[in-house]
Every structure is written in structure tokens, then in C-alpha cells.
Design a protein around this motif. Structure first.
Motif, PDB file in Angstrom:
ATOM      1  N   ARG A 156       0.834  -1.207   0.000  1.00  0.00           N
ATOM      2  CA  ARG A 156       0.000   0.000   0.000  1.00  0.00           C
ATOM      3  C   ARG A 156       0.861   1.245   0.000  1.00  0.00           C
ATOM      4  N   GLU A 157       1.931   1.230   0.800  1.00  0.00           N
ATOM      5  CA  GLU A 157       2.811   2.392   0.881  1.00  0.00           C
ATOM      6  C   GLU A 157       3.550   2.620  -0.442  1.00  0.00           C
ATOM      7  N   LYS A 158       4.014   1.539  -1.048  1.00  0.00           N
ATOM      8  CA  LYS A 158       4.689   1.671  -2.335  1.00  0.00           C
ATOM      9  C   LYS A 158       3.747   2.231  -3.393  1.00  0.00           C
ATOM     10  N   ALA A 159       2.498   1.755  -3.359  1.00  0.00           N
ATOM     11  CA  ALA A 159       1.508   2.257  -4.323  1.00  0.00           C
ATOM     12  C   ALA A 159       1.203   3.725  -4.071  1.00  0.00           C
ATOM     13  N   ALA A 160       1.157   4.116  -2.785  1.00  0.00           N
ATOM     14  CA  ALA A 160       0.871   5.509  -2.442  1.00  0.00           C
ATOM     15  C   ALA A 160       1.981   6.427  -2.949  1.00  0.00           C
ATOM     16  N   ILE A 161       3.250   6.041  -2.727  1.00  0.00           N
ATOM     17  CA  ILE A 161       4.365   6.846  -3.201  1.00  0.00           C
ATOM     18  C   ILE A 161       4.387   6.878  -4.728  1.00  0.00           C
ATOM     19  N   SER A 162       4.145   5.743  -5.352  1.00  0.00           N
ATOM     20  CA  SER A 162       4.141   5.681  -6.817  1.00  0.00           C
ATOM     21  C   SER A 162       3.053   6.564  -7.408  1.00  0.00           C
ATOM     22  N   SER A 163       1.912   6.657  -6.729  1.00  0.00           N
ATOM     23  CA  SER A 163       0.797   7.440  -7.259  1.00  0.00           C
ATOM     24  C   SER A 163       1.101   8.930  -7.316  1.00  0.00           C
ATOM     25  N   ILE A 164       2.052   9.382  -6.502  1.00  0.00           N
ATOM     26  CA  ILE A 164       2.430  10.803  -6.537  1.00  0.00           C
ATOM     27  C   ILE A 164       3.893  10.962  -6.941  1.00  0.00           C
ATOM     28  N   GLY A 165       4.427   9.950  -7.621  1.00  0.00           N
ATOM     29  CA  GLY A 165       5.825  10.009  -8.033  1.00  0.00           C
ATOM     30  C   GLY A 165       6.132  11.222  -8.888  1.00  0.00           C
ATOM     31  N   ASP A 166       5.253  11.521  -9.852  1.00  0.00           N
ATOM     32  CA  ASP A 166       5.471  12.678 -10.723  1.00  0.00           C
ATOM     33  C   ASP A 166       5.424  13.980  -9.921  1.00  0.00           C
ATOM     34  N   PHE A 167       4.507  14.040  -8.945  1.00  0.00           N
ATOM     35  CA  PHE A 167       4.396  15.236  -8.115  1.00  0.00           C
ATOM     36  C   PHE A 167       5.659  15.431  -7.278  1.00  0.00           C
ATOM     37  N   LEU A 168       6.141  14.332  -6.659  1.00  0.00           N
ATOM     38  CA  LEU A 168       7.359  14.427  -5.854  1.00  0.00           C
ATOM     39  C   LEU A 168       8.558  14.798  -6.717  1.00  0.00           C
ATOM     40  N   ALA A 169       8.584  14.277  -7.949  1.00  0.00           N
ATOM     41  CA  ALA A 169       9.672  14.631  -8.870  1.00  0.00           C
ATOM     42  C   ALA A 169       9.640  16.115  -9.202  1.00  0.00           C
ATOM     43  N   ALA A 170       8.448  16.637  -9.477  1.00  0.00           N
ATOM     44  CA  ALA A 170       8.315  18.065  -9.795  1.00  0.00           C
ATOM     45  C   ALA A 170       8.699  18.925  -8.590  1.00  0.00           C
ATOM     46  N   LEU A 171       8.315  18.471  -7.400  1.00  0.00           N
ATOM     47  CA  LEU A 171       8.646  19.198  -6.175  1.00  0.00           C
ATOM     48  C   LEU A 171      10.160  19.209  -5.965  1.00  0.00           C
ATOM     49  N   THR A 172      10.786  18.054  -6.184  1.00  0.00           N
ATOM     50  CA  THR A 172      12.232  17.946  -6.063  1.00  0.00           C
ATOM     51  C   THR A 172      12.946  18.840  -7.075  1.00  0.00           C
TER      52      THR A 172
END
Length: 257
Positions: A156-172
Motif C-alpha cells: 500500500r505504501e509503495k503504491a501511495a508513493i508511486s501514485s504521486i511520483g510525478d508530483f514528488l519529482a516536480a517538487l524535487t
């Protein structure tokens, strides 16, 4: 921690402080706090890899453990080259640029005993998940760690992080760009003008690599040039910039980001 609600829906709210902290030393801590509203993460580091060199763009720990910062400094000091994920991404650079991705690599303790001991066993780390952000001349890694007390990242946690991967990348990426902009402002105006207007793209590429610690031989291989050509471009860059020492180039490239 929140239940299985839509992570995408809450991201704009929980990452508001992270957005405000982008470009500052508070960024990693803000990201860590936001992530812990829906997944369990003990440590967070942001590392940028430039070929055979790396820099630390941020680090935070839930318990503010000084060991986390020391380990990150050791990691960017050279141990990152023992990280299987970093090695895989470096090998793929220039071949595959498919955008950001959330990746996890199992550490082979038998073949990588020193790395496992230093970065997992001793600091009581049980698992690592990374948001990999390919860039033009660097790869950024937003590394998320779990302590042995929390176990491993579950599905579940991996899926949660993956679901916002693009957002976290843009934030980074935003954090990196804002940090770089602040660094550039510290470059003497005349030196910045010379860099921006006098140097050719090839001279800039050579100068950046040499300023990050690459040798003429390794820079030549990365740019598909001969070592002699690299030295020629270096001399031209030095003349146009009005500098004479390698230490001056290193300082300039560090400021430029």
C-alpha cells in the motif's frame, strides 16, 4: 497516518509547507512531515549524482538523529557508487530517459557487505524507496528510509508513493532550481556575465564536469571527445572567465549548481 483515501487528492494540502520550503534548508524536513501523513518514513535524503560525483541537497530525520546527516555526507562522499540503484541509473543514463520513477533495489548483503553494514545494519535501516528524477546532466534521488522498528515498505505504501511520483519529482526539481537560482545570485556579476555570454556550450560542459571533479579522461569519455580536446576547451574557458586555478573553477561550478 491516513487510511486508503486518494493520495492525489490530499497531496496539494499536505505538501503546502514543502512547496513553501522549496529552495531552503527546511525542504527535506517539510517533505518528511508531509509524507508521514499517509506513509511511515523515518528518514529522507535528497542527493544529486553527476557522473562519478554526488552532492547532498537535503536530509531530514523524524528524530533529528545526527547519524542520519553523517551517513548522508559519507554517502555523497563516495559510497553512493556502491548503491545498486545509483549504479543502475548511471548505466542507463543516456540510454533511457523515461521520466521520474519510484524504485526499490534489494541489497545483496553477501556481495555488498560493507555498504549493507554501514548504511543499513548499523543505523537500523530496514528498507529504502527512491524517487528517481533524471535531469539533463544529473540524476536526483529522493531517498526514503524505514527503520527496523517500522519494518519494510508494504504494497500500500509503495503504491501511495508511486501514485504521486510525478508530483514528488516536480517538487524535487523545483527545490533544485530554486536552490540553484540562489547560488547563482552569489556568483560575482562579472564572472556570471562571462560564463553566460562568452563561453560556448561545449566549453560550459567541459568546465562543469572538470569543476565537479572529473578528470580530462573521464570528461572526454562522457562528452565523446579526446582528452586533448577537453584540455583545449578548459584552457579556453579559463581564459574567457579570467581565472587561473582549478579551485576557482570548482567554486564557480559549485555556486552555479
Amino acid at each position: 497516518m491516513q487510511s486508503d483515501q486518494s493520495i492525489t487528492a490530499v497531496s496539494a494540502m499536505v505538501f503546502a509547507d514543502s512547496l513553501r520550503a522549496a529552495g531552503t534548508d527546511a525542504f527535506s524536513a517539510a517533505v518528511l512531515t508531509a509524507l508521514n501523513t499517509f506513509v511511515a518514513v523515518d528518514h529522507c535524503t535528497l542527493v544529486s549524482v553527476f557522473g562519478q560525483k554526488a552532492t547532498m541537497a537535503g536530509a531530514a530525520s523524524l528524530n533529528s538523529k545526527p547519524d542520519a546527516l553523517r551517513l548522508t555526507e559519507a554517502y555523497v562522499g563516495g559510497y553512493f557508487l556502491q548503491d545498486p540503484l545509483v549504479r543502475a541509473e548511471i548505466s542507463a543514463a543516456g540510454v533511457r530517459r523515461d521520466g521520474p520513477a519510484v524504485r526499490s533495489v534489494k541489497i545483496d548483503e553477501a556481495s555488498n557487505a560493507e555498504y549493507f553494514e554501514r548504511f543499513f545494519r548499523k543505523p537500523s535501516i530496514s528498507d529504502k524507496l527512491s524517487v528517481v528524477v533524471p535531469g539533463t546532466d544529473a540524476i536526483s534521488f529522493l531517498n526514503l528510509y524505514k527503520s527496523t522498528q517500522r519494518g519494510r515498505f508494504d504494497a500500500r505504501e509503495k503504491a501511495a508513493i508511486s501514485s504521486i511520483g510525478d508530483f514528488l519529482a516536480a517538487l524535487t526539481d523545483a527545490h533544485g532550481r530554486l536552490s540553484a537560482a540562489q547560488s547563482v545570485s552569489a556568483v560575482p556579476p562579472e564572472l556570471l556575465r562571462r560564463w553566460q555570454t562568452l563561453l560556448s556550450d561545449r566549453e560550459k560542459s567541459v568546465a562543469r564536469l572538470l569543476g565537479r571533479g572529473e578528470t580530462a579522461k573521464t570528461a572526454a569519455a562522457m562528452l565523446d571527445l579526446s582528452p586533448t580536446s577537453v584540455i583545449t576547451y578548459k584552457k579556453r574557458a579559463f581564459a574567457k572567465l579570467g581565472i587561473a586555478r582549478q579551485s576557482e573553477l570548482v567554486a564557480l561550478v559549485t555556486l552555479l549548481g
